[in-house]
Design an enzyme around this catalytic site. Structure first.
Site, short mmCIF file in Angstrom:
data_model
loop_
_atom_site.label_atom_id
_atom_site.label_comp_id
_atom_site.label_asym_id
_atom_site.label_seq_id
_atom_site.Cartn_x
_atom_site.Cartn_y
_atom_site.Cartn_z
N GLY A 154 -28.11 -9.61 -48.08
CA GLY A 154 -29.00 -8.59 -49.13
C GLY A 154 -29.47 -7.39 -48.46
O GLY A 154 -29.85 -6.51 -49.09
N GLY A 194 -23.58 -9.70 -45.53
CA GLY A 194 -22.48 -9.13 -45.61
C GLY A 194 -22.43 -7.38 -45.37
O GLY A 194 -21.70 -7.11 -44.40
N ARG A 195 -22.95 -7.08 -46.15
CA ARG A 195 -22.92 -5.37 -46.23
C ARG A 195 -23.70 -4.73 -44.99
O ARG A 195 -22.85 -3.83 -44.48
CB ARG A 195 -23.97 -5.02 -47.26
CG ARG A 195 -23.77 -3.47 -47.58
CD ARG A 195 -25.08 -2.96 -48.63
NE ARG A 195 -24.76 -3.61 -49.76
CZ ARG A 195 -23.97 -3.48 -50.92
NH1 ARG A 195 -23.53 -2.26 -50.82
NH2 ARG A 195 -24.12 -4.14 -51.87
N CYS A 228 -6.40 9.08 -63.43
CA CYS A 228 -6.49 9.47 -64.77
C CYS A 228 -7.64 9.00 -65.51
O CYS A 228 -7.70 8.10 -66.52
CB CYS A 228 -5.30 9.43 -65.69
SG CYS A 228 -4.02 10.25 -64.95
N GLU A 229 -8.94 9.34 -64.94
CA GLU A 229 -10.22 8.71 -65.65
C GLU A 229 -11.51 9.65 -65.02
O GLU A 229 -11.30 9.98 -63.82
CB GLU A 229 -10.50 7.36 -65.15
CG GLU A 229 -9.75 6.21 -65.66
CD GLU A 229 -10.40 5.00 -65.83
OE1 GLU A 229 -11.71 4.95 -65.74
OE2 GLU A 229 -9.96 3.94 -65.97
N TYR A 241 -17.35 -3.84 -49.64
CA TYR A 241 -17.26 -3.94 -50.72
C TYR A 241 -16.37 -2.53 -51.01
O TYR A 241 -16.36 -1.87 -52.09
CB TYR A 241 -18.56 -3.97 -51.76
CG TYR A 241 -19.18 -4.94 -51.61
CD1 TYR A 241 -18.86 -6.20 -51.75
CD2 TYR A 241 -20.56 -4.88 -50.78
CE1 TYR A 241 -19.87 -7.33 -51.56
CE2 TYR A 241 -21.32 -5.78 -50.18
CZ TYR A 241 -20.98 -7.31 -50.54
OH TYR A 241 -21.80 -8.27 -50.32
C1 LIG Z 1 -22.82 -11.09 -51.89
C2 LIG Z 1 -23.59 -12.28 -51.38
C3 LIG Z 1 -24.24 -12.02 -49.95
C4 LIG Z 1 -24.17 -11.01 -49.23
O1 LIG Z 1 -24.86 -10.13 -49.61
P1 LIG Z 1 -24.90 -8.48 -48.57
O2 LIG Z 1 -25.56 -7.72 -49.63
O3 LIG Z 1 -23.55 -8.06 -48.64
O4 LIG Z 1 -25.48 -8.99 -47.59
C5 LIG Z 1 -24.68 -13.21 -49.39
N1 LIG Z 1 -24.82 -14.35 -50.31
C6 LIG Z 1 -24.51 -14.45 -51.46
C7 LIG Z 1 -24.51 -15.95 -52.26
C8 LIG Z 1 -23.74 -13.45 -52.08
O5 LIG Z 1 -23.29 -13.73 -53.49
#
Ligand SMILES: *Cc1c(COP(=O)(O)O)cnc(C)c1O
Length: 421
Positions: free
Chosen positions: A239, A277-278, A346-347, A375
């Site tokens: 997150g 992730g991000r 087309c949106e 994403y």
């Molecule tokens: C989406 C998600 C993440 C990754 O979140 P990021 O913001 O991309 O770091 C980690 N754990 C769970 C359970 C998620 O659903």
């Protein structure tokens, strides 16, 4: 910091001119930087130095096999949220004991797949899921290691669509009911409670919500231990946010996040997992697109690109901001003018930016969406019958297509015609 910089007036991906990739691959396409991916993974790994830990890349952010292999080679584990992601991780060579399975709706079939192939732990999100997991594992003669995802009811202060840690969200069990649910877990066959899981949302730009959540997890650890549970692993989720607008955002750094983890849960002697992730892949990828037309409207001008919402849905879905820069570096004195930057779909939702100040651009010029690695490609579709956007990976002065663009025939021939037609 990333590796998409201007050099001698042209945008490079590491040591490769972006225009050279465009000439070889055609537009639009995503390109990722190996050096940036590796750098970001190591920032997390180093931030947790001194603690027993595993950084599990949340592969839903970008799940190309080449990205997974790059991170796995650095020692990353994987956080998966579907049977498909589990298979992708295994196909990239990640061993089962480095894969954690998250997600609110794991099916019995997905659970079986992971138990057969090997799994580090399931992050269980509800009592019914726990019962299914217990039944499937017992039937297979296995014991599934589990954490239970608790919902700490903290405000992540992020976009509503990616906040997951408030009591009204579908994720986890309310922390207030944790003792009851852990007692239930301890009594079920086929599962072994090993820890606690929490994930409060995505694109968090402050540390405070993490601090509140992890303090609650620390308290809960002590409580559950006193109840007799052997809590030895804490999965603290992902997150951490990234700067999307280079000019005015400075989200917290992994090193400060790591210090926060040590401060809040370090004394508990637990093994720590995080699931970023991000932050690992977001600024490691750009989307490159070509200007098709510059169109003058009434009171506003449009830049019409060959990339569209089907290639990058974040602006349409999350009102997300992306820096959009020309691939040829504009002269420092170039006069800027406001444009609505749109795709051909087309949106009206197919709008990347409104009244964005841009230097002069003409048809045929290339632009890059920065911070598009997370994403982005994973959410792409073929809406409007636009073939799925390709992906490219750069490593130093080399580049390789890691997912080719389907041909029109490939796209069309995926459909099958019933015999009565
Ligand atoms: C989406 C998600 C993440 C990754 O979140 P990021 O913001 O991309 O770091 C980690 N754990 C769970 C359970 C998620 O659903």
């Amino acid at each position: 910091m990333d590796h998409f910089l201007y050099r001698d007036g042209a945008l490079y991906a590491e040591d490769v001119p972006v225009a050279e990739i465009a000439a070889a691959v055609g537009t639009p396409f995503y390109v990722y930087s190996t050096a940036t991916l590796v750098r970001h993974f190591r920032l997390f790994d180093e931030a947790l130095e001194g603690m027993d830990h595993l950084v599990c890349y949340a592969m839903k952010a970008a799940s190309n096999q080449a990205i997974l292999k790059t991170l796995a080679a650095e020692g990353a584990g994987m956080d998966v949220v579907s049977g498909g992601e589990y298979r992708r991780a295994r196909a990239a060579g990640v061993p089962g004991d480095r894969i954690v399975f998250s997600g609110v709706g794991k099916t019995a079939e997905e659970i079986r797949t992971a138990l057969e192939g090997g799994i580090r732990q399931f992050n269980v999100e509800s009592e019914p899921e726990m019962e299914v997991l217990s039944a499937v594992a017992s039937q297979m003669g296995k014991t599934a290691p589990i954490t239970i995802r608790v919902n700490p009811d903290v405000d992540a202060k992020t976009h509503a669509k990616i906040a997951t840690g408030k009591s009204e969200n579908k994720f986890g069990i309310p922390i207030s009911r944790a003792r009851e649910v852990y007692a239930m877990a301890a009594a079920l066959p086929g599962i072994e409670v090993i820890g606690i899981d929490v994930h409060i949302g995505s694109q968090l730009t402050e540390l405070e919500p993490f601090e509140l959540a992890y303090q609650k997890v620390a308290e809960l650890t002590e409580t559950l231990r006193a109840d007799g549970h052997d809590i030895r692993r804490l999965d603290l989720g992902g997150g951490l946010g990234i700067p999307y607008a280079r000019s005015n955002e400075a989200p917290p750094l992994p090193v400060d996040y790591g210090a926060l983890i040590k401060r809040t849960v370090g004394h508990l002697g637990c093994e720590i997992e995080i699931e970023p992730g991000r932050l690992i892949v977001g600024n490691a990828g750009i989307l490159v697109s070509e200007v098709i037309y510059v169109k003058s409207g009434e009171g506003r001008d449009f830049l019409i690109l060959d990339g569209a919402m089907n290639d990058l849905i974040r602006p349409a879905m999350y009102e997300a901001y992306h820096d959009i820069i020309p691939v040829i570096e504009p002269a420092p004195a170039a006069e800027q003018a406001p444009f609505d930057i749109v795709g051909p779909v087309c949106e009206t939702g197919d709008t990347f930016a409104r009244q964005r100040m841009m230097p002069p651009l003409s048809a045929g010029d290339l632009v890059a969406f920065r911070s598009a690695g997370a994403y982005g490609a994973v959410m792409a579709s073929e809406y409007n019958s636009r073939p799925l956007v390709p992906e490219v990976l750069v490593n130093g002065d080399q580049f390789a297509v890691i997912r080719p663009r389907p041909t029109f025939d490939e796209m069309i021939n995926r459909d099958t015609i019933p015999e009565w037609l």
